[in-house]
Design an enzyme around this catalytic site. Structure first.
Site, PDB file in Angstrom:
ATOM      1  N   GLU A 120       0.843  -1.184   0.000  1.00  0.00           N
ATOM      2  CA  GLU A 120       0.000   0.000   0.000  1.00  0.00           C
ATOM      3  C   GLU A 120       0.891   1.251   0.000  1.00  0.00           C
ATOM      4  OE1 GLU A 120      -2.630   0.711   3.340  1.00  0.00           O
ATOM      5  OE2 GLU A 120      -3.944   1.896   2.070  1.00  0.00           O
ATOM      6  N   ALA A 261       1.559   0.300  10.684  1.00  0.00           N
ATOM      7  CA  ALA A 261       1.281  -1.108  10.453  1.00  0.00           C
ATOM      8  C   ALA A 261       0.459  -1.245   9.186  1.00  0.00           C
ATOM      9  CB  ALA A 261       0.513  -1.697  11.628  1.00  0.00           C
ATOM     10  N   GLU A 263      -2.453  -3.738   6.996  1.00  0.00           N
ATOM     11  CA  GLU A 263      -3.511  -4.733   7.171  1.00  0.00           C
ATOM     12  C   GLU A 263      -3.539  -5.833   6.115  1.00  0.00           C
ATOM     13  OE1 GLU A 263      -4.016  -1.448   6.247  1.00  0.00           O
ATOM     14  OE2 GLU A 263      -5.614  -1.305   4.753  1.00  0.00           O
ATOM     15  N   ASN A 264      -2.426  -6.185   5.477  1.00  0.00           N
ATOM     16  CA  ASN A 264      -2.412  -7.242   4.459  1.00  0.00           C
ATOM     17  C   ASN A 264      -3.265  -8.436   4.890  1.00  0.00           C
ATOM     18  OD1 ASN A 264      -0.139  -5.711   3.355  1.00  0.00           O
ATOM     19  ND2 ASN A 264       0.976  -6.606   5.076  1.00  0.00           N
ATOM     20  N   HIS A 296      -6.937  -1.756  15.009  1.00  0.00           N
ATOM     21  CA  HIS A 296      -7.152  -1.052  13.741  1.00  0.00           C
ATOM     22  C   HIS A 296      -6.887  -1.986  12.552  1.00  0.00           C
ATOM     23  CE1 HIS A 296      -6.990   2.616  11.127  1.00  0.00           C
ATOM     24  NE2 HIS A 296      -6.185   1.840  10.414  1.00  0.00           N
ATOM     25  N   GLU A 297      -5.743  -2.633  12.570  1.00  0.00           N
ATOM     26  CA  GLU A 297      -5.395  -3.506  11.432  1.00  0.00           C
ATOM     27  C   GLU A 297      -6.353  -4.692  11.364  1.00  0.00           C
ATOM     28  OE1 GLU A 297      -3.526  -1.963   9.546  1.00  0.00           O
ATOM     29  OE2 GLU A 297      -2.693  -0.576  11.027  1.00  0.00           O
ATOM     30  N   HIS A 300      -9.625  -3.707   9.799  1.00  0.00           N
ATOM     31  CA  HIS A 300      -9.544  -3.550   8.340  1.00  0.00           C
ATOM     32  C   HIS A 300      -9.966  -4.817   7.604  1.00  0.00           C
ATOM     33  CE1 HIS A 300      -8.076   0.363   7.280  1.00  0.00           C
ATOM     34  NE2 HIS A 300      -6.904   0.270   7.885  1.00  0.00           N
TER      35      HIS A 300
HETATM   36  N1  TRP Z   1      -3.123   1.088   5.718  1.00  0.00           N
HETATM   37  C1  TRP Z   1      -2.232   1.352   6.802  1.00  0.00           C
HETATM   38  C2  TRP Z   1      -3.120   1.606   7.995  1.00  0.00           C
HETATM   39  O1  TRP Z   1      -3.710   2.634   8.144  1.00  0.00           O
HETATM   40  C3  TRP Z   1      -1.317   2.528   6.570  1.00  0.00           C
HETATM   41  C4  TRP Z   1      -0.030   2.219   5.915  1.00  0.00           C
HETATM   42  C5  TRP Z   1       0.737   1.156   6.118  1.00  0.00           C
HETATM   43  C6  TRP Z   1       0.693   3.030   5.012  1.00  0.00           C
HETATM   44  N2  TRP Z   1       1.867   1.254   5.376  1.00  0.00           N
HETATM   45  C7  TRP Z   1       1.864   2.364   4.691  1.00  0.00           C
HETATM   46  C8  TRP Z   1       0.462   4.249   4.438  1.00  0.00           C
HETATM   47  C9  TRP Z   1       2.791   2.898   3.822  1.00  0.00           C
HETATM   48  C10 TRP Z   1       1.389   4.775   3.566  1.00  0.00           C
HETATM   49  C11 TRP Z   1       2.552   4.101   3.251  1.00  0.00           C
HETATM   50  O2  TRP Z   1      -3.354   0.765   8.770  1.00  0.00           O
HETATM   51 ZN    ZN Z   2      -5.768   1.893   8.430  1.00  0.00          ZN
END
Ligand code: TRP
Ligand code: ZN
Length: 872
Positions: A120, A261, A263-264, A296-297, A300
């Protein structure tokens, strides 16, 4: 590098769909081979296939097994273009990567000997050529082949199919994810990791294996993350009826990570600072952050993964909603009132500043240069407030109904914020047409409050007027739909009946008015005495209130309001008024004397034996420098600093005995407990110590020093270290070097040592920070080191904006140095310059000179460029 903007209005669905993808990774020390086989369908006649890919070495490209000749495709800096394809075909692409040289920490990279991915937002295009956009969802099968000794753990998303020993010292793992997903949720980990295991049985009786991985020797610090995960899984079942949907859930802690972190699907990758914790190494705040980020993760998995984004402009669809969910979870795990105070503080400190600055943007933006720059406080925190307002309007029950509808309509889809708003509004019979302006208009609205009371008629009239300051590209705003929770109190602090035809009671029994017009008047009848207004309870909308309430009312509410948020809010407002006067007097060269009435009220709070300690700790905070920077016309760091220490030391002088009593009452009690109640006791007693330290007397310093050396947990040790680090005492150097010697090999903990030195108000802070950038423990390629030293310094309003130093120039040098290696991290430092327009002319010129110098660097990333060029 392309520098153009992309626009939401240009959105077009993909011309191809992907039925499935097979990814084979062969990991070697000096390079990594990736073979991607995708089953493709062309869904638009004659469309050319344009695949995203950045910094890739293409080995071969085949369609249905036949290699393409060089005239059958074209490669640009960011794309692989195949002008003509069959309608249905198998695409095979082989690329070669060098993860060990990847300093951007997106795509596949190596951290501490561990291979890991961060896709991401657009990192997958650094792994293979693909349709790297969230509305292309497909099924993944993955194999990973690597040296068995060096990389015994091989992980990817979904189900573990098998692991094969290849006999030659190598092994190969097979994974398959049964759920379709966009490529930004793909993940891979290969390394020599320790693990802890547990299980969770879902409400329908399925057993889920839970695993938390960290480098060997650190896995015992993963139990708090494990507990947090189980709590989150249970909470989401109970609160939203959402169950986990795979057999395994894995979390991996990594030292080099750009964000918090990720959320894969089934395989979360975490910054190790948000996983590793025990009471020796982590503070109470760390424990709390870990619980909330793990949640949070996990959340998701439904809000982000099962239902994902149509395009990146919709980012708040998953982030705002998931932040809202983690905030609600934290409120249920700890204390709802205190949690709300913390969340609003974070919103106001960060998001309000962002929304008032050069990079203000709507919750659903319309354009951008770098997608990575979307990960802002506005998308996350203001996005969460927008969801919270929806819940306030329809009530909790109505919100649950809407959430159920959202999953019923959109499970497995890539959707928009419009879809979400419709799913909440329709089953509740609400019209959100006007409400959706919260998504489209940037800036923090201002609501002006005027009150009138007519004794003869027994009527109280509340007149409201809303405005919103102009923001980039949005000079004029339409009125917002603002839910305002409120109450009226009689002179004893009792709630009065609200006799007004425009008052609504939502299903949670909360009284609210919905302001929709620019100007509206609300008349309350049957009031024999003038009531006291308690407004914007629980901070029911992300707005600035302009309310010239009489001081008597403010003090009354601070003491008596039934809404705990507002009690603390009134204390803040009074503190702010006082600081404002002190700042003005300092700028005029006048003596700074403190209003006695305020001192008395704060002293009464300190002495209040019935007040909950964690709430009391919040009541005693005075507005931060960051809040002053927003409220004051001019950012005058010296005036701010003097005003604050004058006030803090006056409070300490007045209450020396009582603060010492608080300190001794709670110090050393249950030092190893992780109970939120104990956290509250510790927060209060450490705050008492902080106040006392303002007295600069030796007895207090000795207490702080003793606390440092005898601390039985990191919260106490860090509090004492921070206090000592901000003094010139003989204790300072000894404590700092002791801390360094104890933790120098601990990548997570040593960051606290950097922060303790970067956040002091001592005049030589900048020189210390400069020296620390050359310290052996500081590694400029490690984001945590950069954030804890440099970003912390950039947020140190007093020393970053000290007119006597060249802090801006130093900071610009560091941004440029980092930008060349890791644009995402560099971009996160740029926010230090958000206050430029508030500086006095001399300082402003200094800052703009540095910003211009950075923007003039041709190779500057689009990430940093986008954020900096708006300030000049
Ligand atoms: N989706 C992640 C979260 O909010 C955020 C995130 C993880 C992210 N790695 C990143 C954003 C790298 C920008 C770049 O939980
Ligand atoms: Zn998030």
């Amino acid at each position: 590098m392309k520098q153009e903007k992309i626009y939401l209005k240009d959105y077009k669905g993909p011309a191809f769909s992907v039925d499935s993808i097979n990814l084979d990774f062969v990991i070697n020390e000096d390079f990594c081979r990736v073979v991607a086989k995708s089953k493709m369908n062309r869904t638009e006649d004659g469309a050319e296939l344009r695949l995203n890919g950045v910094e890739l070495k293409l080995v071969s490209v085949k369609i249905d097994g036949t290699p393409l000749k060089t005239d059958q495709y074209q490669i640009t800096e960011e794309e692989l273009i195949i002008p003509s394809t069959p309608k249905k075909f198998e695409l095979e692409i082989e690329t070669e990567l060098q993860p060990q040289h990847n300093t951007s920490l997106e795509g596949l990279y190596k951290s501490n000997g561990i291979f890991c991915t961060q896709c991401e937002a657009q990192g997958f295009r650094k792994i293979t050529y693909f349709l790297d956009r969230p509305d292309v969802m497909t099924s993944y099968s993955v194999t990973i082949e690597a040296d068995k000794k060096k990389y015994p753990v091989l992980l990817s998303n979904g189900d573990r199919i098998k692991i094969e020993d290849l006999g030659n010292g190598r092994h190969k793992a097979f994974w398959r994810d049964p759920h379709k997903k966009p490529c930004y949720l793909f993940a891979l980990v290969a390394g020599d990791l320790g693990v802890i295991r547990d299980t969770f049985t879902t409400s329908s009786g399925r057993k889920v294996n839970l695993e938390v991985y960290a480098v060997h020797g650190k896995q015992e610090r993963c139990w708090h993350a494990m507990e947090s995960l189980k709590k989150s899984m249970k909470w989401d079942e109970e609160t939203f009826g959402l169950e986990y949907d795979l057999n395994d859930y894995m979390i991996v802690a990594i030292d080099d990570f750009n964000a918090g972190a990720m959320e894969n699907k089934g395989l979360n990758i975490f910054n190790s600072r948000l996983v590793l914790a025990d009471s020796n190494s982590a503070t109470d705040v760390d424990f709390h952050s870990i619980e909330s980020v793990v949640a949070h993760e996990y959340f998701h998995n439904w809000t982000g993964n099962r239902v994902t984004l149509r395009d990146w402009f919709q980012l708040s669809l998953k982030e705002g909603l998931t932040v809202f969910r983690d905030q609600e979870f934290s409120a249920d795990m700890t204390d709802r009132g205190v949690q709300r105070i913390e969340d609003v503080d974070a919103l106001r400190t960060g998001q309000f500043a962002e929304d008032a600055g050069p990079n203000s943007h709507p919750v659903r933006p319309e354009s951008c240069m770098a997608v990575d720059n979307f990960f802002t406080m506005t998308i996350y925190e203001k996005g969460s407030e927008v969801i919270r307002m929806m819940q306030t309007i329809v009530g909790r029950k109505g919100f649950r109904k809407g959430m159920d509808e959202y999953f019923k309509r959109h499970d497995g889809q890539a959707v928009t914020t419009e879809d979400f708003a419709a799913a909440i509004a329709e089953p509740n019979g609400k019209d959100f047409t006007q409400f959706k302006r919260w998504y489209h208009q940037s800036g923090t609205p201002v609501v002006h409050v005027t009150e009138a009371y007519d004794q003869a008629k027994g009527e109280y009239t509340l007149s409201l007027e809303q405005t919103c300051p102009p923001t980039p590209n949005q000079p004029h705003k339409e009125p917002f739909h603002i839910p305002l929770m409120m109450g009226l109190l009689d002179k004893n602090g009792k709630e009065l009946a609200l006799n007004c035809d425009k008052i609504q009671v939502n299903t949670d029994g909360k009284n609210l008015i919905e302001l929709k017009e620019r100007k509206e008047t609300f008349v309350f009848k049957g009031l024999k005495e003038r009531p006291v207004l308690s407004f914007l309870r629980e901070f029911s909308a992300p707005i600035n209130l302009r309310w010239e309430a009489g001081e008597d009312d403010l003090y009354f509410l601070m003491e008596k309001d039934t809404d705990s948020f507002n009690r603390r809010e009134m204390a803040q407002k009074l503190g702010l008024n006082l600081l404002h006067n002190l700042i003005a007097r300092h700028r005029e060269g006048k003596p700074l004397n403190i209003d006695n009435r305020y001192l008395k009220a704060i002293s009464a709070t300190i002495r209040d034996a019935d007040m909950d300690p964690s709430f009391k700790a919040k009541m005693l905070q005075i507005p931060s420098h960051a809040i002053l920077a927003q409220e004051e016309e001019v950012l005058d760091s010296e005036a701010f600093h003097n005003a604050r220490i004058t006030l803090r030391s006056a409070i300490a002088r007045e209450n020396r005995t009582q603060l010492l009593d608080i300190y001794h009452k709670y110090h050393g009690v249950e030092p190893k407990s992780h109970d939120p109640k104990v956290f509250g006791h510790r927060a209060l007693k450490n705050q008492a110590l902080h106040y006392l330290a303002e007295l600069h007397d030796l007895e207090i310093l000795a207490i702080a020093n003793k606390q440092y050396w005898e601390a039985q947990n990191m919260t106490d040790r860090m509090t004492a270290l921070m206090i000592l680090a901000d003094t010139e005492s003989e204790f300072r150097d000894k404590a700092l070097s002791d801390f360094y010697n104890n933790w120098k090999n601990d990548s997570v903990v040593i960051n606290k040592w950097f922060t303790a030195q970067a956040t002091t108000t001592r005049k030589q802070t900048l020189e210390d920070v400069k020296a620390l950038t050359k310290h052996p423990a500081f590694n400029i390629t490690n984001p945590n080191n950069v954030y804890s030293l440099l970003r912390a310094f950039g947020a140190n309003i007093v020393r970053f904006n000290d007119p006597k130093t060249d802090a801006y120039e130093f900071y610009a040098d560091k941004i440029l140095e980092i930008d060349a290696k890791n644009p995402q991290v560099a971009a996160r430092l740029c926010a230090a310059f958000n206050f430029v327009k508030k500086l006095d002319p001399v300082m402003k010129e200094k800052a703009i000179k540095q910003i211009k110098r950075m923007v003039a660097v041709e190779s500057l990333s689009k990430n940093s460029r986008e954020l900096l060029q708006s300030s000049i």
